[in-house]
Write an enzyme that holds these catalytic residues in place. Structure first.
Site, mmCIF file in Angstrom:
data_model
loop_
_atom_site.group_PDB
_atom_site.id
_atom_site.type_symbol
_atom_site.label_atom_id
_atom_site.label_comp_id
_atom_site.label_asym_id
_atom_site.label_seq_id
_atom_site.Cartn_x
_atom_site.Cartn_y
_atom_site.Cartn_z
ATOM 1 N N SER A 163 0.840 -1.344 0.003
ATOM 2 C CA SER A 163 0.040 -0.082 0.020
ATOM 3 C C SER A 163 0.861 1.324 -0.197
ATOM 4 C CB SER A 163 -0.861 -0.026 1.246
ATOM 5 O OG SER A 163 -1.319 1.194 1.341
ATOM 6 N N SER A 164 0.342 2.315 -0.546
ATOM 7 C CA SER A 164 1.026 3.618 -0.666
ATOM 8 C C SER A 164 1.387 4.033 0.762
ATOM 9 C CB SER A 164 0.262 4.676 -1.340
ATOM 10 O OG SER A 164 -0.818 4.754 -0.952
ATOM 11 N N CYS A 165 0.544 3.673 1.810
ATOM 12 C CA CYS A 165 0.748 4.152 3.116
ATOM 13 C C CYS A 165 1.946 3.659 3.943
ATOM 14 C CB CYS A 165 -0.453 3.732 4.165
ATOM 15 S SG CYS A 165 -0.280 2.044 4.463
ATOM 16 N N TYR A 204 -0.930 -0.876 10.336
ATOM 17 C CA TYR A 204 -1.245 -1.281 8.785
ATOM 18 C C TYR A 204 0.114 -1.342 7.841
ATOM 19 C CZ TYR A 204 -3.082 -2.309 4.318
ATOM 20 O OH TYR A 204 -3.153 -2.596 2.963
ATOM 21 N N LYS A 261 2.784 -3.945 6.296
ATOM 22 C CA LYS A 261 3.156 -3.830 4.756
ATOM 23 C C LYS A 261 4.379 -3.859 4.516
ATOM 24 C CE LYS A 261 -0.919 -4.891 3.132
ATOM 25 N NZ LYS A 261 -1.087 -6.120 2.452
ATOM 26 N N HIS A 308 -12.889 2.966 2.895
ATOM 27 C CA HIS A 308 -12.183 3.940 2.497
ATOM 28 C C HIS A 308 -12.895 5.137 2.114
ATOM 29 C CE1 HIS A 308 -9.015 0.657 2.327
ATOM 30 N NE2 HIS A 308 -8.350 1.719 2.999
#
Length: 327
Positions: free
Chosen positions: A123-125, A152, A156, A195
């Site tokens: 994920s881009s987070c 989270y 990842k 989201h």
């Protein structure tokens, strides 16, 4: 040893996933997994799946047994516990522990089963809250994470390091992709765990149906976000499986973003709501901006095909159909 291919043209890159290969998609019923299944099937790959009630991917022993029994040519790890700011804030333990267990089970199980190819979807987070914009893959681990989704994100990041470790220690042809914000058919519209985009669709739809004069949204509306239709992501996943074999993760996005305030206006128009929009600035905004540098993926020949307005309209139509079936 494997080689990194981002500088090569799609024509010169070797095919790393042969036509008709057997691919296990972990998380096939989710937003991402279901899109990957559609894309693989359309291109002639044999898709393998297993429902959650028959295989809990958090169980490393059973997951390993399953992978050794079916021996797929490749695995796409799209299974994850996901959610928005509210869900991440409410269930931080589940967000870090469930995702770590899933990743450990599937990646280690795939290696033990002799699986030659694996794509891990992050994920881009994973990137720092104040990363340079657009965010290059090299920004990983260069600053503090956004606190609202830290558990989270850390899970990842552990997955990326796990993939990198299997490459370095065993020469495994395993890769990682970091998608931007995704949406589309199969999205989660639950008010507590969705989201931002599906949450907006539902809020504006319900306000239109009930005749509410205003919809009040969290934050200031100023953060900027990038959105990619999940079918475009699935196409990128297939491209990466076929043509990329680098150690570094690959960002997957469309290369442009917009303020949440503009996104809300777009969703408002698509759903037909005619009331006003208010903003509750006592609620968190999250990361100020999160636009990915997609030059590595673009060099492989990827271009998204679905515009944001068209994608929102398709997603809204899909949700209305699903909603009607349940009522």
């Amino acid at each position: 040893m494997t080689t990194d291919l981002p500088g090569r043209s799609p024509e010169s890159a070797p095919s790393l996933l042969r036509s008709g290969a057997r691919v296990f998609v972990a998380g096939h019923r989710g937003l991402v997994g279901s899109a990957v299944v559609r894309s693989l099937a359309a291109e002639g790959y044999e898709v393998l799946t297993r429902d959650r009630d028959r295989l809990d991917l958090r169980d490393g022993v059973r997951t390993g047994e399953f992978l050794r029994a079916v021996r797929p040519d490749a695995v796409v790890l799209a299974a994850a516990r996901v959610g928005g700011i509210m869900a991440n804030s409410t269930y931080p333990v589940q967000f870090i522990e469930d995702n770590l267990r899933i990743q450990l089970s599937v990646i280690a199980g795939a290696h033990a089963a002799g699986v030659q190819r694996l794509l891990f979807l992050g994920s881009s987070c994973i990137y720092p809250r104040l990363a340079p914009q657009p965010i290059p893959e090299s920004a990983l681990l260069t600053g503090a994470l956004e606190p609202t989704n830290e558990p989270y994100a850390l899970a990842k990041i552990a997955g990326i390091v796990q993939i990198r470790s299997y490459r370095r220690q065993y020469g495994a042809s395993y890769i990682s992709a970091m998608p931007t914000n995704l949406y589309g058919p199969g999205d989660n519209f639950d008010p507590e765990t969705s989201h931002v985009l599906p949450a907006l669709i539902r809020r504006f739809h319900e306000a239109r149906v009930t005749g509410a004069p205003q919809v009040t949204l969290w934050g200031s509306g100023s953060p900027r976000r990038e959105f990619l239709h999940v079918d475009d992501l699935a196409a990128a996943c297939l491209l990466l499986l076929e043509r990329y074999d680098g150690e570094e993760p690959v960002n997957v996005g469309c290369g442009s973003d917009l303020p949440i305030r503009e996104l809300a206006s777009l969703v408002r128009d698509v759903t037909g709501f005619r009331g006003s929009v208010g903003w509750d600035t006592s609620k968190p905004d999250g990361t100020p901006r999160k636009l990915l540098d997609v030059s590595r993926l673009t060099a492989l020949g990827f271009t998204p095909r679905i515009t944001l307005r068209d994608g929102i309209a398709r997603t809204y139509a899909w949700w209305l159909e699903q909603h009607a079936e349940r009522t």
